[in-house]
Design an enzyme around this catalytic site. Structure first.
Site, PDB file in Angstrom:
ATOM      1  N   PRO A   2       0.826  -1.224   0.000  1.00 22.27           N
ATOM      2  CA  PRO A   2       0.000   0.000   0.000  1.00 22.27           C
ATOM      3  C   PRO A   2       0.852   1.263   0.000  1.00 22.27           C
ATOM      4  O   PRO A   2       1.579   1.533   0.942  1.00 22.27           O
ATOM      5  CB  PRO A   2      -0.804  -0.119   1.302  1.00 22.27           C
ATOM      6  CG  PRO A   2      -0.781  -1.569   1.644  1.00 22.27           C
ATOM      7  CD  PRO A   2       0.539  -2.074   1.156  1.00 22.27           C
ATOM      8  N   GLU A   3       0.761   1.991  -1.072  1.00 22.48           N
ATOM      9  CA  GLU A   3       1.426   3.282  -1.198  1.00 22.48           C
ATOM     10  C   GLU A   3       0.335   4.309  -1.467  1.00 22.48           C
ATOM     11  O   GLU A   3      -0.842   4.006  -1.295  1.00 22.48           O
ATOM     12  CB  GLU A   3       2.469   3.232  -2.331  1.00 22.48           C
ATOM     13  CG  GLU A   3       3.464   2.089  -2.168  1.00 22.48           C
ATOM     14  CD  GLU A   3       4.459   1.971  -3.311  1.00 22.48           C
ATOM     15  OE1 GLU A   3       4.690   2.975  -4.011  1.00 22.48           O
ATOM     16  OE2 GLU A   3       5.011   0.872  -3.514  1.00 22.48           O
ATOM     17  N   ARG A 155      20.109  18.512  -1.863  1.00 22.58           N
ATOM     18  CA  ARG A 155      20.527  17.268  -1.219  1.00 22.58           C
ATOM     19  C   ARG A 155      21.495  16.555  -2.144  1.00 22.58           C
ATOM     20  O   ARG A 155      21.558  16.830  -3.328  1.00 22.58           O
ATOM     21  CB  ARG A 155      19.314  16.383  -0.949  1.00 22.58           C
ATOM     22  CG  ARG A 155      18.213  17.162  -0.250  1.00 22.58           C
ATOM     23  CD  ARG A 155      17.128  16.277   0.222  1.00 22.58           C
ATOM     24  NE  ARG A 155      15.983  17.101   0.642  1.00 22.58           N
ATOM     25  CZ  ARG A 155      15.145  16.736   1.578  1.00 22.58           C
ATOM     26  NH1 ARG A 155      15.281  15.594   2.184  1.00 22.58           N
ATOM     27  NH2 ARG A 155      14.146  17.529   1.908  1.00 22.58           N
TER      28      ARG A 155
END
Length: 281
Positions: A2-3, A155
DNA sequence: ATCCTATCCTGGCTGC
DNA sequence: TGCAGCCAGGATAGGA
């Protein structure tokens, strides 16, 4: 697993069955699903409350609770890998893996089922404390190419682990990270700070279109675990381009899909569509 | 700052 | 056929 698309599907299907209902009873079958709260405390906070809204943030399901018309805390659920939520008739058997059940004012029962024991259903009075560290929603208007470009450059991360980092961008998991990178033509080991503008634009578009296409198919069910609250599988596994397709030909270029491990996660990509940038030194 | 490892779990798979 | 051992994965904590 489940995303975002699966959790969005669960929220959409649960909402009309839960919103407006009161909670008349609580049964906790497995205590640790409460995330440390004692079952008696949980029961006293949840019993008698009304569910006013069901929505999704990242991979979390959020139930707004109210008492006498006043906001009164939240239930926050996470399916992790194998959690399922159902709203069914009172005589429906949720099976041996049910972890918590809520009786509703309309006579139905809400069940939270989990074969493994990673799922959680917590009560909180401070939603910000639970959800505050999450990155933006990739389907929100605030998710823009300029923002993504700035964040990627600030980043120095490999793309695959960065996409899985929920504090960077919320809701993407292993399936949709791999699928988005393929659609963007980017290698999972590419470095975030080195992307050119055109690549950022492709990644931005690929994330959104992949998630939207998956929601349209009610998520992905390639194993026995994820099912909608109606018990039906999703359909997006039929549109996987790389995930779980190791050794099969890329549907775009016919090269053989490879599987590597990146950041402890199985990672699938097409070596021709997703060229690895030469690492400069 | 970033990366790596271990942890939590169990159904399903592999290999003998 | 039986069984031991391994693997998957979301989140998080702790260490390098």
């Amino acid at each position: 697993m489940p995303e975002l698309p699966e959790v969005e599907t669960v929220a959409r299907l649960l909402a009309p069955r839960l919103e407006g209902r009161g909670i008349t009873g609580v049964r906790v079958h497995w205590t640790r699903i409460l995330g440390g709260m004692r079952p008696g405390t949980f029961r006293s906070r949840v019993e008698g409350a009304r569910i006013t809204r069901v929505w999704r943030r990242a991979k979390y399901l959020v139930f707004d609770l109210a008492r006498r018309g006043q906001r009164d805390g939240w239930l926050v659920g996470h399916l992790r890998m194998t959690g399922r939520m159902h709203v069914e008739a009172p005589d429906w058997d949720p099976g041996p893996h049910v972890k918590v059940s809520l009786a509703l004012t309309d006579g139905q029962k809400f069940h939270f089922i989990d074969v493994r024991k990673f799922a959680r259903l917590i009560h909180t009075r401070d939603l910000e404390q639970v959800l505050g560290s999450l990155g933006p929603e990739p389907l929100a208007d605030s998710f823009q190419v300029d923002w993504l470009e700035r964040e990627l450059r600030s980043r120095r991360r490999l793309l695959k682990p960065l996409l899985l980092d929920q504090t960077f961008l919320a809701g993407i998991g292993n399936i949709y990270a791999d699928e988005s990178l393929h659609r963007a033509g980017l290698h999972p080991l590419a470095r975030s700070e080195r992307l050119r503008r055109a690549q950022v634009e492709r990644l931005h578009g690929a994330i959104r279109s992949t998630l939207l296409a998956a929601i349209a198919r009610e998520g992905s069910s390639f194993d026995t675990f994820y099912r909608t609250p109606e018990g039906l599988p999703g359909g997006f596994q039929d549109e996987f381009l790389v995930y779980d397709r190791e050794g099969e030909p890329c549907s775009r270029c016919r090269a053989i899909i490879q599987r590597i491990v990146v950041g402890q996660r199985g990672t699938h990509y097409c070596p021709r569509c997703q060229r690895r940038p030469r690492s400069k030194r």
